[in-house]
Design a protein around this motif. Sequence first.
Motif, mmCIF file in Angstrom:
data_model
loop_
_atom_site.group_PDB
_atom_site.id
_atom_site.type_symbol
_atom_site.label_atom_id
_atom_site.label_comp_id
_atom_site.label_asym_id
_atom_site.label_seq_id
_atom_site.Cartn_x
_atom_site.Cartn_y
_atom_site.Cartn_z
ATOM 1 N N ILE A 1 4.216 -6.189 -7.493
ATOM 2 C CA ILE A 1 2.970 -6.121 -7.085
ATOM 3 C C ILE A 1 1.906 -4.884 -7.168
ATOM 4 C CG2 ILE A 1 1.186 -6.918 -5.235
ATOM 5 C CD1 ILE A 1 3.639 -9.013 -4.597
ATOM 6 N N ALA A 2 2.735 -3.826 -6.618
ATOM 7 C CA ALA A 2 1.843 -2.610 -6.637
ATOM 8 C C ALA A 2 1.418 -1.993 -8.082
ATOM 9 C CB ALA A 2 2.638 -1.218 -5.926
ATOM 10 N N LYS A 3 2.439 -2.030 -8.836
ATOM 11 C CA LYS A 3 2.215 -1.852 -10.250
ATOM 12 C C LYS A 3 1.247 -2.629 -10.922
ATOM 13 C CE LYS A 3 6.695 0.451 -11.284
ATOM 14 N NZ LYS A 3 7.808 0.567 -12.218
ATOM 15 N N LYS B 1 -11.792 7.866 -7.037
ATOM 16 C CA LYS B 1 -12.470 7.086 -6.099
ATOM 17 C C LYS B 1 -11.708 6.088 -5.383
ATOM 18 C CE LYS B 1 -17.029 7.818 -8.686
ATOM 19 N NZ LYS B 1 -16.506 8.781 -9.731
ATOM 20 N N THR B 2 -11.616 5.976 -4.122
ATOM 21 C CA THR B 2 -10.773 4.945 -3.649
ATOM 22 C C THR B 2 -11.681 3.999 -2.667
ATOM 23 O OG1 THR B 2 -10.562 6.501 -1.714
ATOM 24 C CG2 THR B 2 -8.900 6.622 -3.270
ATOM 25 N N PHE B 3 -12.818 3.857 -3.376
ATOM 26 C CA PHE B 3 -13.672 3.053 -2.749
ATOM 27 C C PHE B 3 -13.198 1.601 -2.573
ATOM 28 C CE2 PHE B 3 -16.939 -0.022 -3.974
ATOM 29 C CZ PHE B 3 -17.807 -0.246 -2.860
ATOM 30 N N HIS B 4 -12.732 1.202 -3.752
ATOM 31 C CA HIS B 4 -12.171 -0.166 -3.836
ATOM 32 C C HIS B 4 -10.939 -0.527 -3.181
ATOM 33 C CE1 HIS B 4 -11.534 -3.564 -7.271
ATOM 34 N NE2 HIS B 4 -11.010 -3.790 -6.294
ATOM 35 N N LEU B 5 -9.998 0.594 -3.155
ATOM 36 C CA LEU B 5 -8.795 0.477 -2.109
ATOM 37 C C LEU B 5 -9.369 0.369 -0.632
ATOM 38 C CD1 LEU B 5 -6.429 2.834 -3.472
ATOM 39 C CD2 LEU B 5 -5.925 0.697 -2.784
ATOM 40 N N TYR B 6 -10.366 1.031 -0.114
ATOM 41 C CA TYR B 6 -10.907 1.124 1.041
ATOM 42 C C TYR B 6 -11.399 -0.145 1.517
ATOM 43 C CZ TYR B 6 -13.035 2.485 5.779
ATOM 44 O OH TYR B 6 -13.350 2.484 6.758
ATOM 45 N N MET B 7 -12.272 -0.872 0.569
ATOM 46 C CA MET B 7 -12.614 -2.059 0.841
ATOM 47 C C MET B 7 -11.561 -3.259 1.624
ATOM 48 S SD MET B 7 -15.822 -1.434 0.856
ATOM 49 C CE MET B 7 -16.322 -3.063 1.322
ATOM 50 N N SER C 1 -7.793 0.116 -10.744
ATOM 51 C CA SER C 1 -8.331 1.141 -11.680
ATOM 52 C C SER C 1 -9.602 0.922 -12.352
ATOM 53 C CB SER C 1 -7.195 1.531 -12.763
ATOM 54 O OG SER C 1 -6.129 2.055 -12.188
ATOM 55 N N PRO C 2 -10.732 0.527 -11.512
ATOM 56 C CA PRO C 2 -11.797 0.080 -12.130
ATOM 57 C C PRO C 2 -12.571 1.126 -13.031
ATOM 58 C CG PRO C 2 -12.250 0.780 -9.744
ATOM 59 C CD PRO C 2 -10.733 0.829 -10.026
ATOM 60 N N SER C 3 -13.347 0.463 -13.813
ATOM 61 C CA SER C 3 -14.126 1.553 -14.642
ATOM 62 C C SER C 3 -15.647 1.858 -14.013
ATOM 63 C CB SER C 3 -14.664 0.603 -15.947
ATOM 64 O OG SER C 3 -15.520 -0.430 -15.342
ATOM 65 N N PHE D 1 0.784 -1.237 0.011
ATOM 66 C CA PHE D 1 -0.080 -0.011 0.057
ATOM 67 C C PHE D 1 0.800 1.436 -0.027
ATOM 68 C CE2 PHE D 1 -2.862 3.174 2.478
ATOM 69 C CZ PHE D 1 -3.631 3.368 1.442
ATOM 70 N N PRO D 2 1.983 1.347 0.857
ATOM 71 C CA PRO D 2 2.893 2.857 0.803
ATOM 72 C C PRO D 2 3.372 2.798 -0.601
ATOM 73 C CG PRO D 2 3.213 1.327 2.869
ATOM 74 C CD PRO D 2 2.218 0.460 1.994
ATOM 75 N N ILE D 3 4.016 1.687 -1.391
ATOM 76 C CA ILE D 3 4.506 1.931 -2.665
ATOM 77 C C ILE D 3 3.454 2.286 -3.617
ATOM 78 C CG2 ILE D 3 5.480 0.845 -4.491
ATOM 79 C CD1 ILE D 3 6.659 -1.355 -2.299
ATOM 80 N N LEU D 4 2.135 1.763 -3.551
ATOM 81 C CA LEU D 4 1.161 2.106 -4.392
ATOM 82 C C LEU D 4 0.634 3.635 -4.299
ATOM 83 C CD1 LEU D 4 -1.789 -0.349 -4.676
ATOM 84 C CD2 LEU D 4 -2.398 2.163 -4.566
ATOM 85 N N CYS D 5 0.752 4.055 -3.079
ATOM 86 C CA CYS D 5 0.298 5.511 -3.009
ATOM 87 C C CYS D 5 1.588 6.560 -3.516
ATOM 88 C CB CYS D 5 0.146 5.537 -1.277
ATOM 89 S SG CYS D 5 -1.382 5.047 -0.868
#
Length: 451
Positions: A361-363, A110-116, A371-373, A97-101
């Motif tokens: 993995i982050a990439k 929208k970060t809804f997917h990440l929050y779940m 990156s959902p539609s 997660f830190p690398i992804l950010c």
Amino acid sequence: MDTSVILPVEAEGFIQSLETFSLKEVGSESLRITCFTCMESRWFKQHDYIEKLNMQAILNASAMHDEFVKDLLVSFGKIHILVHEMILIEVWKKKVFPILCQLEDFNPEKTFHLYMVIHHEATIINLLETIMFHKDSCDAADDSLLDLVDYCHRKLTLLASEAIKDVAVTYDQHKQTSSLEELQVQSAALEFEISLKAVSVLRYITDHADSISIISRMLCTHNLPCVLVQLIDHCPWSRCREGNVQKHIDGKWQTIPVEDHLKMNKLDGQVWLSLYNLLLKEEFQRKYNFNSFNKSQLLKLRGFLTDVFIDQLPNLVDLQRFLAHLAVSDPAPPKKELILEQIPEMWNRIISENSRKWKAIAKYQVKETFSPSESDLRQQAQRLAQTYNLDVMESLLPEKPKCGSCGREATKRCSRCRGEWYCHRECQVKHWPKHKKACQLMTETTEKIIS
């Protein structure tokens, strides 16, 4: 009113299907074709199952009904999968997660997917808190109980350091800059809640554990009695604000009246009962080394054991006597014995399997998972709307709803989405600019489900 989330036969199907995932698959919408040629999202489908199992387990325990969720998890031997998936998210949050950010090309609106994904760990620790109250759950956890002990130790150490408490304290004052920065603050605040749940889970393990490996891990490897002394000394679930004492109760900070300042809350009780078990049970006493450092730490507890405190938890009088005896004696060190002990594997295995792959993995997850539609987001919203039935959610609340604008007790609900509460029409009008987008999304999703 029937507020059940799932039926026993549904719970049985959910639990039988539980499986472990790799770190790369976390949050994945990867699909598989079933024998009915139906496309299923594996990770999110399991997330949905665990959410429903958690809600049903809480409802059954609260109403003292048949706890069929716990019974099924025990009989099908699936508790180790819950522990694995919880630790998997813990590793993901720490390493990926830190690398992804920090990736320059990733700034989702929208970060809804990440929050779940982040919230998945909280859901599992909630479920474990409910079922580990029972001894048969601890027994059914088998070797994974060692991994759970290590997990609890990591969370309690964080809690004792007060680092995550500071994040939780400042969360309300945080000013949103970007969606990812806001998500990082939410994740850190959720870590505080998760760590508090780990306190209860550890207490239940100390209630039921009788394995030499578990006892040795708690006492010799992690020295949990001294960690618990630090928690009592610092009390991270209590704070002072503008001259008022506040305690973290039922998921939020509440101002405590002066007459209740000395009143013990649930978290206080869980820590003291854990200490009671670790220090007074005969099999634990034989294993613990009461050396000069440990003895000095434990004797700090005497200052907290006042008559008012012991009146609330009478069992502590035995602990008070034990400490009085410890103060004037020097217990012999434990006998050195050659014992083959089990060791936890989950954390180390996940780390070793993915070492030096964190950035890759982050990439991969940025491209394939996070990156959902718009269509994907709407499907996820539909699943959540089906999972979180409003009547059920209200039955899980420890108290009446609060106004979304001023925080006072609310009796009126938004007529469009029925997801927000208000005390008066004025508050609803004032809050509308903030609530508008969420209201529209929830309303559209509900209409789509109905149609």
